[in-house]
Design a protein around this motif. Structure first.
Motif, mmCIF file in Angstrom:
data_model
loop_
_atom_site.group_PDB
_atom_site.id
_atom_site.type_symbol
_atom_site.label_atom_id
_atom_site.label_comp_id
_atom_site.label_asym_id
_atom_site.label_seq_id
_atom_site.Cartn_x
_atom_site.Cartn_y
_atom_site.Cartn_z
ATOM 1 N N GLY A 188 -0.585 -1.291 -4.676
ATOM 2 C CA GLY A 188 -1.639 -0.302 -4.438
ATOM 3 C C GLY A 188 -2.161 -0.132 -3.074
ATOM 4 O O GLY A 188 -2.554 0.872 -2.584
ATOM 5 N N GLY A 223 0.615 -1.193 0.144
ATOM 6 C CA GLY A 223 0.234 -0.005 0.045
ATOM 7 C C GLY A 223 0.932 1.270 -0.108
ATOM 8 O O GLY A 223 2.195 1.147 -0.248
ATOM 9 N N MET A 249 -8.229 -2.978 8.241
ATOM 10 C CA MET A 249 -9.148 -3.887 7.744
ATOM 11 C C MET A 249 -10.302 -2.781 8.098
ATOM 12 O O MET A 249 -10.121 -2.051 9.356
ATOM 13 N N VAL A 274 -12.041 2.242 10.315
ATOM 14 C CA VAL A 274 -10.924 1.029 10.057
ATOM 15 C C VAL A 274 -10.097 0.973 11.057
ATOM 16 O O VAL A 274 -10.112 1.932 11.873
ATOM 17 N N ALA A 295 0.283 7.371 5.549
ATOM 18 C CA ALA A 295 0.763 6.002 5.507
ATOM 19 C C ALA A 295 2.182 6.319 4.611
ATOM 20 O O ALA A 295 3.112 5.729 5.041
ATOM 21 N N ASN A 347 -4.684 -3.626 11.063
ATOM 22 C CA ASN A 347 -4.557 -5.086 10.867
ATOM 23 C C ASN A 347 -3.303 -5.407 11.580
ATOM 24 O O ASN A 347 -2.148 -5.365 11.167
ATOM 25 N N GLY A 350 -16.124 -0.916 1.833
ATOM 26 C CA GLY A 350 -14.970 -1.075 1.362
ATOM 27 C C GLY A 350 -14.931 -2.231 0.352
ATOM 28 O O GLY A 350 -14.215 -2.064 -0.970
ATOM 29 N N ALA A 359 2.080 -12.514 -3.391
ATOM 30 C CA ALA A 359 3.032 -13.270 -2.436
ATOM 31 C C ALA A 359 2.281 -13.177 -0.960
ATOM 32 O O ALA A 359 2.227 -12.118 -0.268
ATOM 33 N N VAL A 399 2.301 -13.676 2.681
ATOM 34 C CA VAL A 399 3.078 -13.928 3.694
ATOM 35 C C VAL A 399 2.374 -14.639 4.929
ATOM 36 O O VAL A 399 1.638 -14.144 5.661
ATOM 37 N N LYS A 451 -13.366 -0.422 -7.920
ATOM 38 C CA LYS A 451 -12.060 -0.056 -8.381
ATOM 39 C C LYS A 451 -11.328 -1.304 -9.083
ATOM 40 O O LYS A 451 -10.774 -1.229 -10.215
ATOM 41 N N GLN A 465 -1.959 -9.286 -2.823
ATOM 42 C CA GLN A 465 -2.700 -8.905 -4.072
ATOM 43 C C GLN A 465 -1.949 -9.193 -5.181
ATOM 44 O O GLN A 465 -0.524 -9.058 -5.216
ATOM 45 N N ALA A 470 3.814 -3.346 6.727
ATOM 46 C CA ALA A 470 3.063 -2.428 6.031
ATOM 47 C C ALA A 470 1.816 -2.951 5.735
ATOM 48 O O ALA A 470 1.142 -2.802 4.798
ATOM 49 N N THR A 471 1.306 -3.737 6.676
ATOM 50 C CA THR A 471 -0.148 -4.525 6.465
ATOM 51 C C THR A 471 -1.288 -3.555 6.476
ATOM 52 O O THR A 471 -2.252 -4.482 6.261
ATOM 53 N N LEU A 512 -17.496 8.471 0.960
ATOM 54 C CA LEU A 512 -16.569 8.419 -0.563
ATOM 55 C C LEU A 512 -17.226 7.572 -1.349
ATOM 56 O O LEU A 512 -17.443 7.595 -2.572
ATOM 57 N N ILE A 572 -14.041 -1.817 -3.753
ATOM 58 C CA ILE A 572 -13.178 -2.707 -4.302
ATOM 59 C C ILE A 572 -13.756 -3.183 -5.423
ATOM 60 O O ILE A 572 -13.098 -3.389 -6.671
HETATM 61 C C1 LIG Z 1 -11.357 -1.852 2.193
HETATM 62 C C2 LIG Z 1 -10.846 -0.631 2.413
HETATM 63 C C3 LIG Z 1 -10.947 0.638 1.550
HETATM 64 C C4 LIG Z 1 -10.220 1.841 1.736
HETATM 65 N N1 LIG Z 1 -10.341 3.012 0.687
HETATM 66 C C5 LIG Z 1 -9.815 3.944 1.281
HETATM 67 C C6 LIG Z 1 -10.172 5.136 0.217
HETATM 68 O O1 LIG Z 1 -10.820 5.106 -0.798
HETATM 69 N N2 LIG Z 1 -9.531 6.402 0.499
HETATM 70 C C7 LIG Z 1 -8.768 6.508 1.794
HETATM 71 O O2 LIG Z 1 -8.069 7.562 1.947
HETATM 72 N N3 LIG Z 1 -8.626 5.568 2.445
HETATM 73 C C8 LIG Z 1 -8.805 4.399 2.300
HETATM 74 N N4 LIG Z 1 -8.831 3.219 3.188
HETATM 75 C C9 LIG Z 1 -8.318 3.567 4.354
HETATM 76 C C10 LIG Z 1 -6.552 2.815 4.072
HETATM 77 O O3 LIG Z 1 -6.490 2.172 5.244
HETATM 78 C C11 LIG Z 1 -5.738 3.910 4.093
HETATM 79 O O4 LIG Z 1 -5.932 5.056 3.296
HETATM 80 C C12 LIG Z 1 -4.290 3.243 3.365
HETATM 81 O O5 LIG Z 1 -4.807 2.483 2.424
HETATM 82 C C13 LIG Z 1 -3.551 2.917 4.402
HETATM 83 O O6 LIG Z 1 -2.088 2.435 3.628
HETATM 84 P P1 LIG Z 1 -1.193 1.524 4.103
HETATM 85 O O7 LIG Z 1 -0.128 1.434 3.322
HETATM 86 O O8 LIG Z 1 -0.987 1.548 5.615
HETATM 87 O O9 LIG Z 1 -1.975 0.049 3.880
HETATM 88 P P2 LIG Z 1 -2.857 -0.605 2.952
HETATM 89 O O10 LIG Z 1 -3.213 0.268 1.716
HETATM 90 O O11 LIG Z 1 -3.922 -1.240 3.499
HETATM 91 O O12 LIG Z 1 -1.818 -1.724 2.350
HETATM 92 C C14 LIG Z 1 -1.497 -2.802 3.334
HETATM 93 C C15 LIG Z 1 -1.196 -3.950 2.082
HETATM 94 O O13 LIG Z 1 -0.765 -5.403 2.701
HETATM 95 C C16 LIG Z 1 -1.062 -6.416 2.382
HETATM 96 N N5 LIG Z 1 -0.726 -7.559 3.204
HETATM 97 C C17 LIG Z 1 -1.605 -7.504 4.304
HETATM 98 N N6 LIG Z 1 -1.247 -8.702 4.945
HETATM 99 C C18 LIG Z 1 -0.466 -9.320 4.069
HETATM 100 C C19 LIG Z 1 0.097 -10.704 4.196
HETATM 101 N N7 LIG Z 1 -0.048 -11.449 5.278
HETATM 102 N N8 LIG Z 1 0.773 -10.874 3.235
HETATM 103 C C20 LIG Z 1 0.954 -10.398 2.021
HETATM 104 N N9 LIG Z 1 0.494 -9.080 1.881
HETATM 105 C C21 LIG Z 1 -0.274 -8.563 2.872
HETATM 106 C C22 LIG Z 1 -2.558 -6.373 1.507
HETATM 107 O O14 LIG Z 1 -2.698 -6.918 0.740
HETATM 108 C C23 LIG Z 1 -2.380 -4.748 1.175
HETATM 109 O O15 LIG Z 1 -2.175 -4.494 -0.115
HETATM 110 C C24 LIG Z 1 -9.447 2.245 3.037
HETATM 111 C C25 LIG Z 1 -9.441 1.000 3.886
HETATM 112 C C26 LIG Z 1 -9.750 -0.243 3.554
HETATM 113 C C27 LIG Z 1 -9.852 -1.492 4.918
#
Ligand SMILES: Cc1cc2nc3c(=O)[nH]c(=O)nc-3n(C[C@H](O)[C@H](O)[C@H](O)COP(=O)(O)OP(=O)(O)OC[C@H]3O[C@@H](n4cnc5c(N)ncnc54)[C@H](O)[C@@H]3O)c2cc1C
Lengths: 464, 102
Positions: A39, A12, A116, A259, A312, A262, A134, A82, A84, A141, A35, A112-113, A161, A138
């Motif tokens: 993204g 992400g 949820m 949210v 983030a 995780n 969400g 992949a 984990v 998107k 995924q 950086a998981t 949104l 998805i």
């Molecule tokens: C369903 C959903 C929709 C959202 N939509 C929006 C939005 O439209 N706009 C907004 O501003 N915020 C949105 N959010 C809030 C969102 O949490 C943050 O904006 C942003 O995505 C956080 O970024 P991040 O990098 O911390 O984590 P994320 O973007 O959540 O990325 C985490 C990644 O870790 C991966 N991952 C997790 N566990 C594992 C594992 N065991 N092995 C491999 N990969 C793993 C996941 O596949 C994911 O791609 C949404 C949240 C959720 C849950």
């Protein structure tokens, strides 16, 4: 076995920015995400969308392409698809890709998981046709499909949104059933100072509300007693608002009330967590660099506490600077010089959070649900079951497993964990910190014998 | 006959044919399996192992495990799989659910 300076789990905004920053500082980086394209949640599927669809989803979404386009670079190995499933001290990172298990080695790990959606147990939430908001997003998107005849239920900016995005996709929701009250908004107003510093977010929120109004989507506020009706699928939402009982017929119900981090991987690595009252969830204990109390382990992004996509992205970079410094690639003074503007930007970006937390709190009816409501979807355990276990002397979440297999299904407690903690805290009149959470053990995701059998020989030797 | 779906498709990807519960089904190439099944009007993906109640995708992000289906004898989360020509997908029989008591 492949060895890296740092392995980053999750692509992400946090994971992508950490990976590019670390690679630019000369580290050998592996970035893994389950995924099939990068993204994370916010920028889900952004590499695959048409220009037309990206426009409907909005500029904030399309921005994700600038992050994904930076991934191909020297020193950065990106593993898509992949999963984990184990991270062992040291670190050995086990993952499955293309039905084959493998292991990577790294001195340091960045989790950086992400987040949820907070599970929203209300009567009828297990029926087909009841999804999270969400999930509805998805579907738009990633697959370009939108629910017709849907009701959005809950609270928070993401709800608005998703409603606006559905309108632009040509399928306005039938109604918004919102749970926040006037007094929540008044409580939020106390944090107006911070909210004004985050005025960009407020302006965006107001624009979304205007869009929803123009489309003529009815909004019900301060809804209580919400339930989904139906026998083998969702047929209607019933609730109480404005002194009257309402029933709205629909095909799909999208639930959302915020949210939460995780925490699965961090917990499996025994990172201490504490209860954050403002966000009503557990967050891992990390310092301002994202460093945890486990040697070599970092957590960046929403997984370390909800801050949103921009925060983030900044957090990923800040963590990468500290990792590079520890790896001897960056002098402390350079680290601090580079970090200062990022830290300042992060503070400004997070200024709006206290307002959002207070104005859009989770729906109380789903935090400590009525007795008959299922809270563990896998094992069909109800809130009443947990209260009964508590009366029989069940003190903590791990004990509930012995009482009724709670949290032992395939989701491994991801969906019932917070509910169980809150229900036990209520029953025993203790704090969530006192009650604690499930002990999480690997595998974090199910792994099959076939996948293990396909594990390459050098990986297995490394395991000995 | 194709069941009526509560979802509106906006994409224009070429179609491929997969097998679902023994019958051919055309779905957009490269689409997400759970999304494709929902768009095709499939409402129930599996039955809960405890009471047999109908279940279907809930989170679409690999967390809830409600969209489990059988692919080549392995139960997998449909929301984490992309479709390709000839993919053979079956609903899990209740006893096959990985969570069912042995
Ligand atoms: C369903 C959903 C929709 C959202 N939509 C929006 C939005 O439209 N706009 C907004 O501003 N915020 C949105 N959010 C809030 C969102 O949490 C943050 O904006 C942003 O995505 C956080 O970024 P991040 O990098 O911390 O984590 P994320 O973007 O959540 O990325 C985490 C990644 O870790 C991966 N991952 C997790 N566990 C594992 C594992 N065991 N092995 C491999 N990969 C793993 C996941 O596949 C994911 O791609 C949404 C949240 C959720 C849950």
């Amino acid at each position: 076995m492949q060895t890296f300076d740092v392995v980053i789990v999750g692509a992400g905004p946090a994971g992508m920015s950490a990976a590019t920053e670390a690679a630019d500082l000369g580290l050998r980086v592996a970035l893994l995400d389950e995924q099939l394209s990068p993204g994370g949640q916010i920028y889900r599927g952004v590499n695959g969308v048409s220009a037309e669809r990206a426009k409907l989803l909005g500029a904030d979404y399309a921005y994700g392409k600038t992050l994904t386009s930076r991934l191909p670079r020297d020193g950065l190995a990106y593993f898509d698809g992949a999963v984990v499933w184990a991270i062992e001290d040291g670190f050995c990172i086990s993952y499955t890709k293309d039905a084959k298990a493998s292991v990577l080695n790294a001195d340091r790990v960045v989790l950086a998981t992400g987040a949820m959606e907070r599970p929203m147990p209300i009567p009828g939430w297990t029926l087909p046709g009841v999804m999270t908001a969400g999930a509805g997003q998805i579907l738009m998107k990633q697959s370009g499909i939108v629910a017709q005849n849907a009701v959005l239920v809950g609270t928070g900016p993401l709800l608005y949104l998703v409603a606006a995005q559905m309108i632009r996709f040509g399928a306005p929701p039938v109604a918004l059933v919102e749970t926040q009250t006037r007094s929540d908004l008044i409580r939020g107003a106390r944090y107006a100072g911070g909210a004004m510093r985050g005025w960009r977010y407020l302006r965006k929120g107001l624009a979304l509300l205007a869009e929803i109004k123009r489309a003529g989507v009815p909004r019900h506020r301060a809804a209580t007693g919400i339930q989904v009706e139906g026998t083998d699928r969702a047929e209607a939402v019933r609730f109480h608002a404005d002194g009257a009982e309402h029933r709205i017929v629909c095909d799909t119900v999208f639930l959302h009330h915020g949210v939460v981090p995780n925490t699965q991987a961090a917990r499996a690595l025994r990172v201490p967590h504490f209860w954050d009252d403002a966000q009503a969830c557990f967050v891992p204990n990390v310092d301002s660099w994202g460093m945890a109390d486990v040697e070599g382990l970092f957590i960046a992004g929403d997984g370390a506490g909800i801050g949103g996509a921009k925060s983030a992205e900044l957090a990923g970079r800040i963590t990468a600077l500290r990792v590079a410094e520890l790896a001897g690639k960056l002098a402390v003074a350079d680290r601090d010089r580079k970090a200062a503007p990022l830290q300042a930007a992060s503070q400004t970006d997070r200024a709006v959070r206290p307002f959002l937390n207070a104005a859009y709190p989770p729906y109380t009816g789903a935090l400590t649900p009525d007795d008959a409501t299922i809270i563990c979807r896998c094992e069909e355990i109800t809130a009443g079951d947990i209260r009964r276990f508590a009366k029989l002397g069940c003190e903590g979440p791990n004990q509930t497993k012995a009482f009724g297999r709670v949290g032992m299904g395939p989701c491994q407690g991801r969906y019932c964990g917070l509910s169980v903690t809150m229900l036990l805290a209520e029953a025993h009149a203790r704090t969530p910190d006192d009650i604690g959470y499930y002990r999480i053990r690997p595998p974090l995701k199910p792994v099959t014998l076939g996948e293990l059998a396909a594990m390459s020989a050098p990986d297995l030797e490394g395991e000995v | 006959m194709k069941p009526v779906s509560p979802f509106l498709e906006t994409g224009t990807a070429p179609q491929v044919t997969i097998q679902f519960d023994g019958a051919p089904m055309t779905v957009p190439q490269g689409s997400n399996l759970a999304a494709a099944l929902l768009a095709a009007g499939i409402r129930t993906f599996r039955q809960s192992p405890v009471s047999g109640a109908p279940r279907a995708p809930h989170c679409m992000m690999g967390v809830c495990f409600e969209c489990l289906v059988d692919i080549d004898g392995v139960s997998r989360q449909a929301c984490m799989v992309d479709v390709s020509e000839g993919l053979v997908v079956n609903r899990l029989a209740k006893a096959e659910d990985p969570d069912a008591d042995l």
